[in-house]
Write an enzyme that holds these catalytic residues in place. Structure first.
Site, short mmCIF file in Angstrom:
data_model
loop_
_atom_site.label_atom_id
_atom_site.label_comp_id
_atom_site.label_asym_id
_atom_site.label_seq_id
_atom_site.Cartn_x
_atom_site.Cartn_y
_atom_site.Cartn_z
N GLU A 196 -14.68 10.51 29.03
CA GLU A 196 -14.59 10.64 27.57
C GLU A 196 -14.82 12.07 27.09
OE1 GLU A 196 -17.23 7.93 25.61
OE2 GLU A 196 -16.56 6.19 26.75
N GLU B 191 -11.06 12.07 28.25
CA GLU B 191 -10.04 11.08 28.61
C GLU B 191 -10.60 9.66 28.58
OE1 GLU B 191 -11.18 9.62 31.52
OE2 GLU B 191 -12.66 11.23 31.69
#
Length: 355
Positions: free
Chosen positions: A323, A182
């Protein structure tokens, strides 16, 4: 609940118990002292249950980075401005001398041979056209969870299904291991709100510094989350996601659900991913069988998530970037666990006297 989501949840069945029994029996005969490979042994048996074979052979690793903005970020809960979200999406997609993408997740993915997918789940910017960008945004960011629902239940379901669709694409491209990731400034705030509600804990117990806020900003962040939690008493998983979540959290949940429905392994990165997993396991308890947490991250509340899910992390590296970076780092561990079970010879096969 949308029919497609109901079908997706229904498709998630338990791990293959027979395959795990066969894997344990094989594990006991491998050319090593019993238990000598430590946690790799349990990981390999769990993978056998996911893939339905006592010799699991996962091929292909994909990390799906969903990006979205948050209305609550404007309440001052992060050390960084919301404009960082679209800038980082551009970084995920940038051409660099080393290859596609200039972010940490890109560098780590290149190092371990993983493929990176990027989704616009609701970034508050006009993103340029790019062939590697999957577009799923319904609008530019969620509402401020402290004063109203972050999204509608219909919007949450739509993003779940978009995440599932991108997961299906990654699986069709050859991935047997999927890593939800994310990007979204402020997203540890919705993650903490979801975690507090689903675990029945006070916000202060599960709220951390995110991007590195100071003590004053942390206290403010806790107060903002408490304000949101006081708006509604709902504990329904989908409603909790809609009230407090983020578009990228919903998309990551879809990735997890599709992976489990397709009997693929999911590596969980950190706290924000963990909040999606809490919603997912509440909706489909067998999802837990397919989740492999990378490491316990530095964010407060992650340990509580893992304890609730009954999952043991693979490492402790004090990561808090997001991430999907921790998940990418864990991929070789998971693949290595599978390789030992699949490729090591038994005492009988090797002609070595057993214990």
């Amino acid at each position: 609940m949308l029919p497609d989501l109901t079908a997706l949840l229904t498709a998630i069945q338990p791990a293959d118990a027979d395959a795990m029994d066969r894997a344990r029996a094989r594990q006991a005969q491998l050319t090593k002292p019993a238990g000598a490979l430590g946690d790799l042994e349990d990981l390999s048996v769990r993978l056998a249950g996911v893939l339905g074979s006592e010799r699991p052979d996962p091929r292909g690793v994909a990390v799906i980075v969903a990006a979205g903005d948050h209305g609550v970020a404007r309440a001052g809960v992060s050390a960084y401005p919301p404009e960082v979200t679209p800038a980082m999406v551009a970084n995920f997609l940038a051409d660099t001398p080393a290859g596609p993408g200039g972010a940490a997740v890109n560098a780590l993915a290149r190092a371990v041979g993983a493929r990176v997918y990027v989704m616009d789940a609701g970034v508050n910017a006009e993103l340029p056209e790019h062939p590697a960008l999957a577009r799923a945004a319904l609008r530019r960011g969620t509402h401020d969870l402290s004063v109203q629902a972050a999204m509608s239940v219909d919007e949450a379901q739509a993003l779940i299904l978009s995440g599932a669709a991108l997961a299906r694409q990654a699986i069709e491209d050859g991935a047997d291991v999927l890593i939800p990731g994310e990007m979204g400034i402020g997203n540890t705030t919705p993650a903490a709100a979801i975690t507090a509600r689903l675990l029945g804990l006070d916000a202060a117990r599960v709220t951390g510094r995110g991007t590195g806020v100071d003590d004053g900003r942390l206290a403010h962040k806790v107060a903002v989350i408490r304000a949101g939690l006081e708006r509604t008493p709902t504990t329904d998983p989908l409603e909790v996601l809609a009230e407090f979540g983020g578009f990228e959290i919903a998309a990551m949940l879809g990735v997890m659900l599709q992976a489990a429905a397709s009997r693929r392994a999911v590596i969980l990165d950190g706290f924000v991913e963990g909040s999606a997993a809490l919603v997912g396991v509440a909706l489909a308890p067998h999802l837990r069988d397919f989740l492999f947490p990378a490491g316990e991250c530095a964010e407060t509340g992650h340990a509580a998530q893992l304890a609730h899910l009954g999952l043991t992390p693979m490492f402790h590296l004090n990561l808090r970037l997001g991430e999907g970076t921790g998940g990418v780092l864990a991929a070789p561990i998971l693949l290595g666990a599978a390789a030992t079970l699949r490729e090591m010879r038994t005492f009988a096969e090797a002609g070595v006297p057993g214990a």
